[in-house]
Design an enzyme around this catalytic site. Structure first.
Site, short mmCIF file in Angstrom:
data_model
loop_
_atom_site.label_atom_id
_atom_site.label_comp_id
_atom_site.label_asym_id
_atom_site.label_seq_id
_atom_site.Cartn_x
_atom_site.Cartn_y
_atom_site.Cartn_z
CD GLU A 13 -11.70 -24.92 5.87
OE1 GLU A 13 -11.70 -23.76 6.37
OE2 GLU A 13 -10.66 -25.61 5.78
CG HIS B 189 -11.17 -26.40 9.37
ND1 HIS B 189 -9.89 -26.91 9.38
CD2 HIS B 189 -12.00 -27.48 9.43
CE1 HIS B 189 -9.94 -28.24 9.43
NE2 HIS B 189 -11.22 -28.60 9.47
CE1 TYR B 190 -7.31 -19.38 10.04
CE2 TYR B 190 -8.20 -18.61 12.13
CZ TYR B 190 -7.12 -18.88 11.32
OH TYR B 190 -5.85 -18.67 11.78
CB THR B 191 -11.59 -19.95 4.41
OG1 THR B 191 -12.07 -18.61 4.55
CG2 THR B 191 -12.74 -20.93 4.53
CG HIS C 48 -7.24 -27.51 11.50
ND1 HIS C 48 -6.91 -26.95 10.29
CD2 HIS C 48 -6.67 -28.75 11.49
CE1 HIS C 48 -6.18 -27.80 9.58
NE2 HIS C 48 -6.02 -28.90 10.30
#
Length: 290
Positions: A123, A54-56, A170
């Site tokens: 993340e 993921h990225y935040t 994701h």
């Protein structure tokens, strides 16, 4: 008593004591009951079968706050600039690997739904996309962060035996809702380090079979390949928005220079090459890649 009679009795006593000690070491007192753990079932495996990236879209401080106080979580958070301890990058572990984290949401991959229950989520602090008058711009991935991601991911896939095709974005497992970790995520670098899947260039070229990379392809054929690889996609030959989002997610992962969601020959060849490499047809099974 003679020594000849003492030896067998002593041996028997030693064996009895050893068995008793062994039995007592398998007994676990859990307060209201005692569990005997001496027997182990063979039909069991790890809860963890997938690794999701993921990225935040927010900075590190805000990421820690959100991931520790709201109804969302991940097992790990990798800073954009990880501090070093004894020359090694430091990452945040927010959830024990044995427990479920709430990072995937409504999701599906290779027929498994509810990926939260079967995966580890990482993340990564990254700002994600920014829309400008010149178009969408994606935040870069600093080398120190990439190094930390690779170290963490390689450790996880090694310990749990996670196959390359189960290291996913994701956006792969929820293509109708998500675009993270985005087209700049260093999937090829992870693959070169032994994490995740990547097609072989020579096979892609062979599977193109002289077609122009941007030439149109049969939509149903591409849908079937993507479904076999793992995506939740219809196989009805209809190029609707849902199918376009799935194709775009695949392109973002494996052909990030163009992730428009257009079903072209290069995308089709990449899907073929991945199936050839990781999921070849078995004897007697029809090969849908041809």
């Amino acid at each position: 008593m003679t020594p000849l009679r003492l030896a067998p009795r002593a041996a028997a006593l030693a064996l009895t004591l050893a068995l008793a000690a062994c039995a007592s070491s398998t007994m676990v007192d859990r307060g209201a009951y005692v569990a005997d753990t001496r027997y182990h079932a063979q039909s069991a495996d790890s809860r963890i079968r997938f690794l999701v990236m993921h990225y935040t879209e927010i900075d590190e401080a805000e990421s820690i706050k959100v991931l520790t106080t709201e109804a969302v979580s991940a097992h790990y958070l990798v800073p954009a600039d990880p501090p070093l301890q004894n020359g090694k990058p430091v990452v945040w572990q927010l959830v024990p690997e044995s427990q479920r984290a709430w990072h995937a949401g409504v999701s599906e991959w290779q027929g498994t739904t509810e990926l939260n229950a079967a995966s580890i989520g990482i993340e990564n602090v990254n700002a994600g996309p920014r829309d400008t008058p010149q178009g969408r711009v994606w935040a870069p991935w600093p080398p120190a962060q990439v190094d930390a991601i690779i170290r963490l991911a390689k450790d996880i896939v090694t310990r749990y035996g996670i196959p390359p095709t189960r290291v996913v974005a994701h956006s792969d497992i929820a293509p109708q809702r998500k675009t993270d970790p985005g087209p700049l995520f260093p999937w090829k670098q992870l693959y070169d380090a032994g994490v995740g899947a990547w097609p072989d260039d020579a096979t892609v070229k062979a599977d193109l079979a002289g077609r122009a990379p941007d030439s149109p392809v049969d939509v149903r054929g591409l849908q079937m390949k993507l479904a076999r690889y793992g995506y939740d996609v219809a196989t009805d030959g209809v190029l609707d928005e849902r199918t376009r989002r799935v194709i775009a997610a695949f392109q973002m992962h494996f052909r990030p220079r163009d992730y428009s969601g257009t079903p072209d020959a290069e995308t089709d060849a990449i899907a073929e090459a991945l199936l050839d490499k990781y999921m070849p047809a078995q004897p007697g099974e029809p090969d849908i890649t041809r």
